[in-house]
Scaffold this motif. Structure first.
Motif, short mmCIF file in Angstrom:
data_model
loop_
_atom_site.label_atom_id
_atom_site.label_comp_id
_atom_site.label_asym_id
_atom_site.label_seq_id
_atom_site.Cartn_x
_atom_site.Cartn_y
_atom_site.Cartn_z
N ARG A 140 -2.05 22.31 -19.66
CA ARG A 140 -1.08 22.42 -20.76
C ARG A 140 -1.42 21.43 -21.84
O ARG A 140 -1.76 20.27 -21.56
CB ARG A 140 0.35 22.18 -20.25
CG ARG A 140 1.41 22.27 -21.33
CD ARG A 140 2.78 22.56 -20.74
NE ARG A 140 3.24 21.54 -19.82
CZ ARG A 140 3.97 20.48 -20.19
NH1 ARG A 140 4.28 20.29 -21.47
NH2 ARG A 140 4.38 19.60 -19.30
N HIS A 141 -1.35 21.88 -23.07
CA HIS A 141 -1.68 21.03 -24.21
C HIS A 141 -0.79 19.78 -24.21
O HIS A 141 0.42 19.87 -24.06
CB HIS A 141 -1.49 21.79 -25.52
CG HIS A 141 -2.02 21.07 -26.71
ND1 HIS A 141 -1.23 20.36 -27.58
CD2 HIS A 141 -3.31 20.91 -27.14
CE1 HIS A 141 -1.98 19.80 -28.51
NE2 HIS A 141 -3.24 20.13 -28.28
N GLN A 179 -1.91 25.21 -27.37
CA GLN A 179 -2.04 25.88 -26.10
C GLN A 179 -2.95 27.11 -26.18
O GLN A 179 -3.62 27.44 -25.20
CB GLN A 179 -0.66 26.30 -25.57
CG GLN A 179 -0.65 26.88 -24.18
CD GLN A 179 -1.14 25.90 -23.10
OE1 GLN A 179 -1.20 24.70 -23.33
NE2 GLN A 179 -1.46 26.42 -21.92
#
Length: 616
Positions: free
Chosen positions: A370-371, A385
């Motif tokens: 996940r970013h 993302q």
């Protein structure tokens, strides 16, 4: 499936497992399972099955799919046009599933992938020179078939025509959905919005959702893109991680600008996805589900979490790549009818993608991609993302996932909930400059591969930790130094496991993919042609059930709900060329001697002659 073999076209701790989850298996052994006689290893150019069984041809390359008003016959000289190929069985059958109609075991839809092409066989004059018509026919020979089949007094047959019949291929319009939809990295001159794409190809393994849709996996997409050396820009890190710019198997780029990396650098980002297909609606538009991440996609095996969400397990079929898991945000709406398919239409677009780390103590963790987490952020080159998903491999590098020996098919034991994955091989492991052996991948220059398994903490597919061990380290146990290890002394030897499938009775079907150049040679000498074996995980017994023709890979299998019919795909018979003429080493299924007929990939149906349950 390895790239190198196509150049002519182209120990963990079991104690830790038990400690974490307790008794893993409740299924009793010795109940008549694996009651068939084991088939000997053989190099025969035929499909060999146990005594009391029969294997019949059902759907070979070039057979009509069954679309009403358009059912061209196969031309043995390969003179079928591109338009005709779009209505016929594609080449190189791979993963497949049987969707029962009206809950019946004797009538259903058989949906299957067509992975790649043999250009020498596909065209009367061979691969050279590449033309626009050849490229179009080639793209039509990949993708997915949907056919209707039924069991009659004389065995299984295609229903011709069928209102369900459909070919999905490299020119079929598709939607892009999920977090990467509309990303600048997916936009092209032909699709400035980054929302639609033409085609799917390099379709290998697959999955099935609880609501009755088919998930086709785009694997080695990278080798269909190219450019001239003068025009090709220096491949960046993102392209290099996906093998782009290293040359193409088929030179589409010379005749179709869409595949020219210099002119359309974003087009390749639109492949490498899981594609969702509704087999019951031939007018529906397939959807590429970007939330599941882009990779050399192998397997999309689905199961429910304890709270009713969906988990999808996926492999990335290349040396030193990773194993992934997607967990949906929302719960699955129950059912497998049209209403359920509509209710779950967007479920695969929202959720969390993870990648696996296998620790030396027999435990492991799922690491979230996940970013903003674990160093996956703007500083490491990810704007958001969407980029994490488009470049999932790079994100997995950063969080410290375990580099595996070509993770391929994934299957889940219906009795224990354990998850099994085939690690086909990795001859580069431990070589200079390459990652060393580790607990999960314990053999340097691993030529034989193996099968690894794990169980999620608490038996919940949503867990972020698990325990793992090796079910089998493949190879010839009589070969000194091979390092083969099987779960029982009653296990037939095999090499390079690839396809994997659990039937509803809990039998594990294992399919192999030894290189055509290696079959019957050197350390593979005692293993015969590629084959399918049947394992009982409770007892550890493994018995050879089927051996395929010369040069083939055995891949893709599924049983009917009553387990009395087994569909199996025979891919690329005759892959190895013989002599200076380059004659394929098989003529199966139409000929008897190499050169007497073009070999054809095909689906066969295996049944017991007494009508009993297959494998028992």
């Amino acid at each position: 499936m390895p790239i190198a073999r196509r150049q002519f076209l182209r120990s963990g701790s079991a104690a830790a497992l038990v400690a974490l989850v307790g008794e893993a298996r409740a299924r009793p052994a010795g109940d008549g399972r694996l009651g068939f006689e084991s088939v000997p290893a053989t190099l025969r150019d035929a499909v060999t099955v146990p005594p009391g069984y029969e294997a019949r041809l059902l759907y070979p390359w070039g057979a009509p799919t069954g679309i009403a008003g358009a059912m061209p016959a196969f031309a043995p000289d390969a003179s079928n046009s591109a338009a005709e190929q779009a209505l016929q069985a594609g080449m190189h059958h791979d993963g497949m599933h049987f969707f029962a109609l009206d809950g019946r075991a004797d009538r259903g839809l058989l949906v299957m992938n067509h992975e790649y092409t043999d250009e020498q066989l596909l065209h009367p004059e061979g691969a050279r020179p590449m033309t626009a018509d050849k490229a179009r026919k080639s793209l039509h020979a990949m993708g997915v078939s949907v056919i209707e089949v039924e069991l009659g007094p004389d065995g299984w047959r295609q229903v011709l025509p069928s209102r369900f019949a459909r070919r999905i291929h490299g020119h079929t319009p598709m939607r892009i959905a999920g977090p990467a939809r509309g990303s600048p990295l997916l936009r092209t001159a032909a699709d400035p919005a980054g929302e639609r794409v033409y085609g799917t190809f390099a379709n290998c393994a697959m999955g099935v959702t609880p609501w009755g849709t088919y998930l086709s996996c785009e694997e080695n997409f990278q080798v269909y893109f190219g450019a001239s050396k003068e025009a090709l820009p220096t491949a960046g890190a993102a392209q290099q991680r996906y093998g782009l710019g290293a040359g193409s198997w088929v030179d589409y780029w010379r005749v179709d600008e869409r595949f020219d990396l210099a002119k359309n650098p974003n087009e390749s980002n639109r492949f490498g996805w899981v594609v969702e297909i509704d087999p019951f609606d031939p007018a529906s538009t397939p959807v590429k589900r970007t939330a599941l991440g882009r990779k050399h996609q192998e397997s999309a095996t689905c199961t429910l979490t304890k709270d009713g969400r969906l988990a999808v397990y996926m492999g990335d079929d290349s040396n030193f790549e990773y194993i992934y898991k997607f967990v949906s945000r929302d719960k699955v709406r129950p059912g497998s009818d049209a209403a359920a398919r509509a209710a779950n239409r967007d479920l695969l677009d929202r959720g969390t993608l993870h990648v696996a780390r296998y620790d030396d103590d027999g435990r492991g963790r799922w690491l979230e991609l996940r970013h903003g987490l674990g160093g996956v952020d703007a500083d490491s080159g990810f704007a958001g993302q969407a980029e994490v998903l488009i470049h999932a491999r790079r994100a997995a590098d950063i969080v410290g996932a375990t580099r595996m020996d070509r993770p391929e098919w994934i299957a889940i034991d219906p009795a224990s909930g354990e998850v099994y994955v085939t690690l086909t091989h990795n001859v580069s492991r431990g070589r200079p400059g390459m990652p060393a052996a580790d607990a999960a991948n314990p053999r340097a220059e691993n030529i034989f591969g193996g099968i690894l398994r794990w169980r999620e903490a608490g038996g919940d597919a949503a867990a972020t930790s698990f325990a793992w061990d090796h079910f089998a380290l493949a190879g010839d146990p009589d070969l000194p130094g091979a390092g083969a290890r099987y779960p029982s002394a009653e296990a037939d030897a095999f090499g390079c496991p690839d396809g994997l499938h659990f039937d509803t009775g809990g039998l594990l079907w294992i399919q192999t993919d030894m290189s055509g150049r290696a079959i019957g040679q050197g350390p593979m000498a005692a293993l015969g042609n590629n084959q399918m074996l049947c394992a009982d995980p409770a007892s550890g017994r493994i018995k050879r059930f089927l051996v395929g023709p010369s040069g083939c890979e055995v891949t893709g299998c599924v049983l009917t709900p009553d387990r009395r019919s087994l569909f199996v795909n025979i891919q690329h018979p005759g892959e190895t060329r013989e002599g200076t003429s380059g004659t394929p080493n098989s003529a199966w299924p139409d000929g008897t001697l190499p050169g007497s007929a073009r070999p054809r990939s095909a689906t066969v149906v295996v049944r017991r002659r007494d009508g009993g349950i297959v494998g028992t």
